[in-house]
Design a protein around this motif. Structure first.
Motif, PDB file in Angstrom:
ATOM      1  N   GLN A  82      14.284  -8.253  -3.135  1.00 14.43           N
ATOM      2  CA  GLN A  82      13.211  -9.102  -3.636  1.00 14.43           C
ATOM      3  C   GLN A  82      12.876 -10.192  -2.621  1.00 14.43           C
ATOM      4  N   GLY A 109       9.453  -8.505  -6.803  1.00  9.55           N
ATOM      5  CA  GLY A 109       9.597  -7.294  -6.003  1.00  9.55           C
ATOM      6  C   GLY A 109       8.282  -6.961  -5.323  1.00  9.55           C
ATOM      7  N   LEU A 110       8.223  -5.797  -4.691  1.00 12.29           N
ATOM      8  CA  LEU A 110       7.048  -5.411  -3.908  1.00 12.29           C
ATOM      9  C   LEU A 110       6.682  -3.952  -4.167  1.00 12.29           C
ATOM     10  N   TYR A 111       5.405  -3.650  -3.995  1.00  8.85           N
ATOM     11  CA  TYR A 111       4.946  -2.260  -4.046  1.00  8.85           C
ATOM     12  C   TYR A 111       3.801  -2.072  -3.058  1.00  8.85           C
ATOM     13  N   TYR A 112       3.533  -0.811  -2.718  1.00  3.86           N
ATOM     14  CA  TYR A 112       2.440  -0.502  -1.792  1.00  3.86           C
ATOM     15  C   TYR A 112       1.229  -0.047  -2.582  1.00  3.86           C
ATOM     16  N   GLU A 113       0.071  -0.655  -2.282  1.00  2.00           N
ATOM     17  CA  GLU A 113      -1.190  -0.299  -2.935  1.00  2.00           C
ATOM     18  C   GLU A 113      -2.062   0.492  -1.947  1.00  2.00           C
ATOM     19  N   VAL A 119       0.640  -4.487   0.830  1.00  4.09           N
ATOM     20  CA  VAL A 119       1.938  -4.678   0.189  1.00  4.09           C
ATOM     21  C   VAL A 119       1.785  -5.847  -0.773  1.00  4.09           C
ATOM     22  N   ARG A 120       2.075  -5.624  -2.071  1.00  2.00           N
ATOM     23  CA  ARG A 120       1.765  -6.600  -3.093  1.00  2.00           C
ATOM     24  C   ARG A 120       2.981  -6.936  -3.965  1.00  2.00           C
ATOM     25  N   GLN A 122       5.129  -7.571  -7.386  1.00  2.00           N
ATOM     26  CA  GLN A 122       5.241  -7.021  -8.729  1.00  2.00           C
ATOM     27  C   GLN A 122       6.519  -7.558  -9.395  1.00  2.00           C
ATOM     28  N   ARG A 123       6.593  -7.385 -10.717  1.00  2.00           N
ATOM     29  CA  ARG A 123       7.741  -7.887 -11.491  1.00  2.00           C
ATOM     30  C   ARG A 123       7.993  -9.368 -11.159  1.00  2.00           C
ATOM     31  N   ALA A 179       8.559   3.766   0.021  1.00  5.49           N
ATOM     32  CA  ALA A 179       9.415   2.718  -0.543  1.00  5.49           C
ATOM     33  C   ALA A 179       9.502   1.514   0.397  1.00  5.49           C
TER      34      ALA A 179
END
Length: 200
Positions: A82, A109-113, A119-120, A122-123, A179
């Motif tokens: 994180q 946390g992070l995710y890829y859009e 990279v954005r 999340q949670r 990931a």
């Protein structure tokens, strides 16, 4: 005695075969010499630059107050995969006789859009939101509404955008970002094979 025409034809075929084999060998060597990327490394400085593009920001609370969030300090958390940010915040609005300064700590946390190669966040979890010299009523309002507003506002904000030339190389090789791993230096965005349907 062998036919002269047959001998010439055989020689020409052999020459063409050797040229074709040499060309194929050159292409194979060229393909192998181009290293296939396995990840995109994003430094902490690049992440901080992405934050500078997003903040300062202002968020309304309950239609009566306004929460101003300044440039945050960024902390990498590899163990939990994180990021953590500490903001200097200021609360103001027509319901107050004065503005109040304070601090807010957020972890996410992070995710890829893929839509915009970003990279954005999340949670998003607001760990704390405290104001200096605020009376109990104001402090309670901030706890009730401020954390919820900040959590919703920060969900999905962008920290980094994959470069077009990096995406072009991945597309040519049938690859895509995957990931995301938080490291002691920044982020590693894994590069993985595209699904068969997407690669066509």
């Amino acid at each position: 005695m062998p036919c002269l025409g047959s001998t010439i034809a055989t020689a020409m075929f052999s020459r063409r075969f050797l040229l074709a084999a040499a060309a194929a060998s050159t292409l194979w060597i060229s393909a192998c010499s181009q290293a296939v990327p396995t990840k995109i490394s994003v430094t902490q400085a690049q992440l901080e630059q992405g934050l500078k593009k997003q903040f300062p920001k202002q968020f309304p609370i309950a239609g009566l107050l306004q929460l101003d969030m300044q440039q945050p300090q960024l902390l990498l958390l590899p163990v939990s995969n994180q990021l953590q940010t500490d903001w200097v915040v200021q609360l103001s609005g027509p319901a107050l006789r004065q503005s109040f300064s304070g601090q807010m700590r957020v972890r996410f946390g992070l995710y890829y859009e893929p839509k915009d190669r970003s990279v954005r966040a999340q949670r998003v979890e607001v760990l704390s939101l405290q104001l200096e010299d605020a009376n109990p009523a104001i402090a309670e309002m901030v706890q009730t509404y401020g954390q919820r507003v900040a959590q919703q506002a920060l969900q999905g904000f962008a920290l980094y955008t994959v470069k077009p030339e990096e995406m072009e190389l991945m597309d040519n090789l049938g690859l895509r970002p995957g990931a995301i791993t938080v490291t002691g230096q920044g982020l590693d965005v894994a590069i993985e094979a595209q699904p068969a349907a997407a690669a066509k």
